[in-house]
Design an enzyme around this catalytic site. Structure first.
Site, PDB file in Angstrom:
ATOM      1  N   GLU A 103       0.640  -0.773   0.280  1.00 10.71           N
ATOM      2  CA  GLU A 103       0.781   0.122   0.136  1.00 10.71           C
ATOM      3  C   GLU A 103       0.803   1.479   0.405  1.00 10.71           C
ATOM      4  O   GLU A 103       0.290   2.305  -1.125  1.00 10.71           O
ATOM      5  CB  GLU A 103      -0.759   0.087   1.331  1.00 10.71           C
ATOM      6  N   SER A 379     -30.001 -23.439 -24.932  1.00 14.18           N
ATOM      7  CA  SER A 379     -30.219 -22.321 -25.791  1.00 14.18           C
ATOM      8  C   SER A 379     -30.881 -21.304 -24.656  1.00 14.18           C
ATOM      9  O   SER A 379     -31.887 -20.495 -25.956  1.00 14.18           O
ATOM     10  CB  SER A 379     -31.619 -23.654 -25.799  1.00 14.18           C
TER      11      SER A 379
END
Length: 903
Positions: A103, A379
């Site tokens: 960080e 489908s």
């Protein structure tokens, strides 16, 4: 004196005129720079003067965020509990090194802001736009989360840096790091590093952390949901690798130590005890994802936010009820292991009303099958990649003819087949979609073009694997995966006149200072209104008489699509879907197993979940039908005409269908297929007293190949069909006395079913004897339309027939084995491949038997060509009927299945 003065003035003027131009430019730029500097200083001074005061209480007390439902009522508080506070001395060096390397590598050296990082960020922002890269230190992150909003503006960035400098003057580095690690969110309902270590590793003493565990804790805060090691160990491993590289780069560990940690299996360091679930946590997961994506840099777990969502708690409660086993649950799941995910979206706004993440949810923030796109769509992709684009770009009608002539060879290992292994020749787009046939779908997408199909589907929120479209994407059989959330959003656009809104859970966020950020996405017209309506109309046919009849809701205007996929070399489905919608709600449901190659026993569960949910949430509200726009016209066309033609006055009614056309594309030519037939002549009817019958005869002199439909009525009753015959005479037996019979004969073409005008005659029957008090027995006609079809999905034979006579039972003889049924259908289970079955049906009424009718069917022998995804229409029985089948795109379908198992 005057002359000298004038000369001096002229000399000065000449001197001035000779000053170089570049000096003038420099002087001008200098003046501009001075004024700009003064302006910037003034503005920055204003920013600093208006910066919020540092509230020291906020630095020590976590401020939870409140979550509100669609009615403004609170339903959750995130960040208030599940936290263990630690002090700096509780932090091991390996954790401090991992966090700072990741960080803020110069955390212990800078005064609160890092000039070197600011310079790099300025360069990146100039190249890629403001906000593209930040330079926030750990101190700045503490300030931003506690006192500021996440808005990307120069003002807030100046205030953030100013407050960071002030914070560093008030507190030591150790205290600031302690604040940071106590407040940060680590996912899985863990707040603060101590609680995270306990939740993920079962460790209460942070000094027991290993290097890989410290790297995990350092990497989690960036995206705690995505990097959750319980659910996404592979992503977590990638993040750990990044942290280890940073630690090596900044001299915190050696390369050898990094390599050793890299070889650690992420799952091996995790505890077996996962956090327990809590109400609505599946929905909260989506809320957190949106907050992480849209409020970058904000720790909503400590920022004291008011998060307003679209959650409808009544719908959410019902969805969770259906996904939790109980005696009251109307859904009959085949086993405890079947997984399910469901999403309910507002059709018009895209607001997510409810999310059912999984069945019997036990682990907090566990697998969420409603929002994770990790399964093939089967489908359900056909309207998105085939028929939707065809109507949008080519203005196909719902009648548009497609040749379903044979399996489709696309160059893969096996050709694409229909789920029923039957091929019916030319058919309408409506019929092909409602029956979920694969061959017409892939032909449609190929004709429209892959690029246009991809563009259409991407506009509906579908993301393609490797940004590449395969021919089998049209039937959902590739590595392109979808989630119920994506499908519910995509289908909602069909129900909303072509307007798509990305589904969203978070409506707006209010910060402690009263500022509000609206997070609703913008709506967009992604298709024409004619496309939306015509696709919807075809999808209504799916439910009325197609593969989705088990999901149909009588009295409710609803549209939807079924979908299944299968595994190479296996019979049956491994994924089953249903996605459907009304004008109010759009719902998508998936079921399957954790093991991608495991076969589902009952593929109708999504249909049942949809029907139950849509019925429940629609019962107290008005559901309007879908409105046909002016751009669409309904036209009656002659069935079988290609291109479409209008019916002539002689076209039989059964040869006329009504379909939808984009206005301006409807047919104008009239079919000449059917000509007027000559009627019969010499029609006579005579009563035969000896046989108590009426003998009917007629003549027909034309050369046409015809049959004759004979109908009669008794008195003022309705006409009844007697028979269709090629003879020129029939007899009506067991006639009633003291009444008049009207007999009607129509010539019918054997070539195209066209009919002549009907001719009729009458005969009155007299009876000199006293009438019998008892009614004569009504004749028992034979059954009609007897047919048998083989259902490959569950190895059964479905036998159906029609009957138009007095109330009767039916004796069914199957290869000599007899049974009596009340219904007009039977199912023969366990049909043996290669065997021939002869079925004879005889009606029985009041002890009298009608004429028998029979049919035969041979069950196909087994073959190994089962690697297509199968769609099979559902029925009302508990048989395992499949809806849709889809093919894998690769030359080796087995390899595809292995890749899926590895994902």
């Amino acid at each position: 004196m005057t002359t000298n003065h004038s000369r001096t003035a002229r000399r000065r003027q000449k001197k001035t005129m000779k000053k170089p131009l570049w000096k003038k430019i420099l002087m001008t730029l200098f003046i501009i720079f001075i004024f700009a500097g003064l302006g910037v200083t003034t503005v920055f001074g204003y920013f600093i003067a208006t910066a919020p005061k540092i509230d020291f209480d906020k630095l020590d007390v976590p401020y939870a965020s409140q979550f509100y439902d669609k009615n403004g009522d609170p339903f959750a508080e995130i960040g208030a509990e599940n936290r263990v506070k630690i002090e700096y001395d509780d932090l091991p060096e390996v954790l401090i090194n991992a966090v700072t390397a990741t960080e803020d590598a110069r955390f212990f050296d800078h005064p609160g802001i890092d000039i070197r990082r600011i310079g790099g960020a300025i360069k990146a922002n100039i190249q890629h736009g403001f906000g593209s890269e930040g330079a926030s230190t750990i101190t700045q992150q503490v300030v931003e989360n506690m006192f500021l909003t996440p808005e990307k503006s120069i003002k807030l960035k100046v205030q953030e840096q100013w407050l960071a400098l002030k914070l560093e003057r008030e507190f030591s580095k150790e205290q600031i790091l302690e604040m940071y690690l106590n407040k940060i969110f680590y996912g899985s309902n863990a707040y603060g590093v101590a609680k995270a270590a306990e939740v993920y590793f079962g460790k209460e003493d942070l000094h027991d952390l290993t290097l890989v565990e410290a790297a995990m804790l350092a990497g989690l805060p960036q995206r705690p949901t995505a990097y959750n090691p319980f659910e996404n160990p592979d992503l977590m491993a990638e993040r750990v690798d990044t942290v280890l590289k940073l630690m090596v780069r900044h001299g915190k560990i050696t390369q050898e130590e990094a390599d050793e940690a890299r070889n650690t299996d992420i799952a091996s360091v995790l505890t077996d005890k996962k956090p327990k679930s809590f109400p609505y946590d599946a929905y909260i997961q989506q809320v957190q994802r949106e907050l992480e994506d849209k409020l970058e840099g904000v720790d909503y777990n400590t920022a004291g936010l008011k998060v307003y969502t679209a959650l409808d708690t009544s719908i959410q409660d019902h969805v969770e009820f259906l996904l939790t086993d109980s005696d009251e649950n109307p859904i009959s799941y085949p086993d405890d292991e079947l997984l399910a995910g469901m999403t309910v979206v507002d059709t018009k706004s895209g607001a997510i009303q409810a999310i059912g993440g999984s069945r019997n949810r036990e682990d907090a923030f566990g697998s969420n099958y409603a929002i994770d796109a990790n399964r093939q769509g089967g489908s359900t992709m056909k309207p998105l990649l085939a028929y939707g684009p065809a109507i949008e770009y080519e203005k196909w009608s719902t009648y548009h003819q497609i040749n379903d002539d044979a399996p489709y060879d696309f160059g893969g290992a096996n050709p694409i087949q229909n789920w029923n292994r039957q091929y019916q020749g030319w058919m309408s787009a409506r019929y092909a979609l409602k029956e979920s046939l694969n061959v017409p779908a892939v032909k449609t997408m190929e004709e429209i073009g892959f690029d246009r199909a991809q563009t259409f589907a991407e506009g509906l929120g579908i993301n393609f694997h490797n940004d590449e479209v395969w021919i089998t994407d049209a039937i959902g059989g590739t590595e392109t995966n979808v989630s119920p959330l994506q499908l519910a959003g995509a289908y909602s656009a069909f129900g909303n006149e072509g307007i798509y809104t990305e589904p969203y859970a978070v409506v707006k966020v209010e910060f402690p200072d009263g500022s509000v950020v609206d997070l609703k996405p913008e709506s967009e017209a992604v298709m024409s209104d004619y496309t939306a309506y015509m696709v919807t109309d075809m999808l209504k046919s799916v439910l009325s008489d197609g593969t989705g009849t088990n999901a149909n809701i009588p009295g409710l205007p609803v549209a939807g699509k079924t979908g299944t996929t299968n595994v190479s070399g296996k019979s049956g489905a491994n994924n089953s879907w249903f996605s459907g919608y009304t004008t109010n709600y759009s719902i998508a449901i998936w079921t399957g197993y954790k093991e991608h190659n495991r076969i589902i026993e009952d593929t109708q569960i999504p249909h049942a979940l949809f029907k139950n949910t849509m019925t429940e949430i629609s019962k107290d509200i008005e559901t309007s039908d879908f409105v046909k726009p002016d751009s669409v016209v309904e036209v009656a066309v002659e069935k079988g005409s290609n291109p479409p033609a209008l019916p002539s006055s002689y076209t039989p009614k059964e040869n006329i269908v009504t379909e939808l056309f984009v206005k301006g594309t409807e047919p104008s030519s009239v079919s000449e297929k059917f000509d007027e037939l000559d009627p019969v002549s010499g029609l006579t009817a005579k009563y035969n007293e000896g046989n108590n019958s009426i003998d009917v005869s007629w003549k027909y002199d034309a050369d046409a190949d015809v049959s004759f439909e004979v109908a009669y009525k008794v008195g003022d009753g309705d006409f009844k069909q007697l028979t269709t015959t090629s003879d020129l005479q029939v007899a009506i037996t067991e006639v009633e006395q003291d009444t008049t019979y009207t007999i009607q004969v129509t010539a019918v073409s054997n070539e195209n079913n066209s009919k002549s005008a009907a001719q009729s005659t009458t005969v009155t029957i007299g009876n000199e004897e006293e009438p019998d008090d008892e009614e004569p027995d009504e004749p028992i006609p034979s059954v009609e339309g007897l047919s048998a079809s083989f259902n490959e999905a569950n190895a059964s034979i479905n036998v159906t027939w029609q009957y138009n006579g007095p109330s009767a039972q039916f004796e069914v003889d199957i290869n000599g084995s007899k049974q009596t049924v009340q219904s007009k259908s039977v199912q023969i289970n366990g049909a043996t491949p290669g065997n021939t079955y002869t079925i004879t049906v005889t009606p029985i009424a009041d002890g009298n038997r009608g004429e028998s009718r029979n049919t035969s069917i041979t069950v196909p022998a087994n073959d190994n060509n089962d690697d297509q995804n199968n769609d099979d229409p559902g029925n009302d029985d508990d048989s395992n009927n499949d809806d849709n089948t889809d093919d894998e795109p690769n030359d080796d379908d087995a390899d595809q299945d292995e890749r899926e198992d590895e994902q």
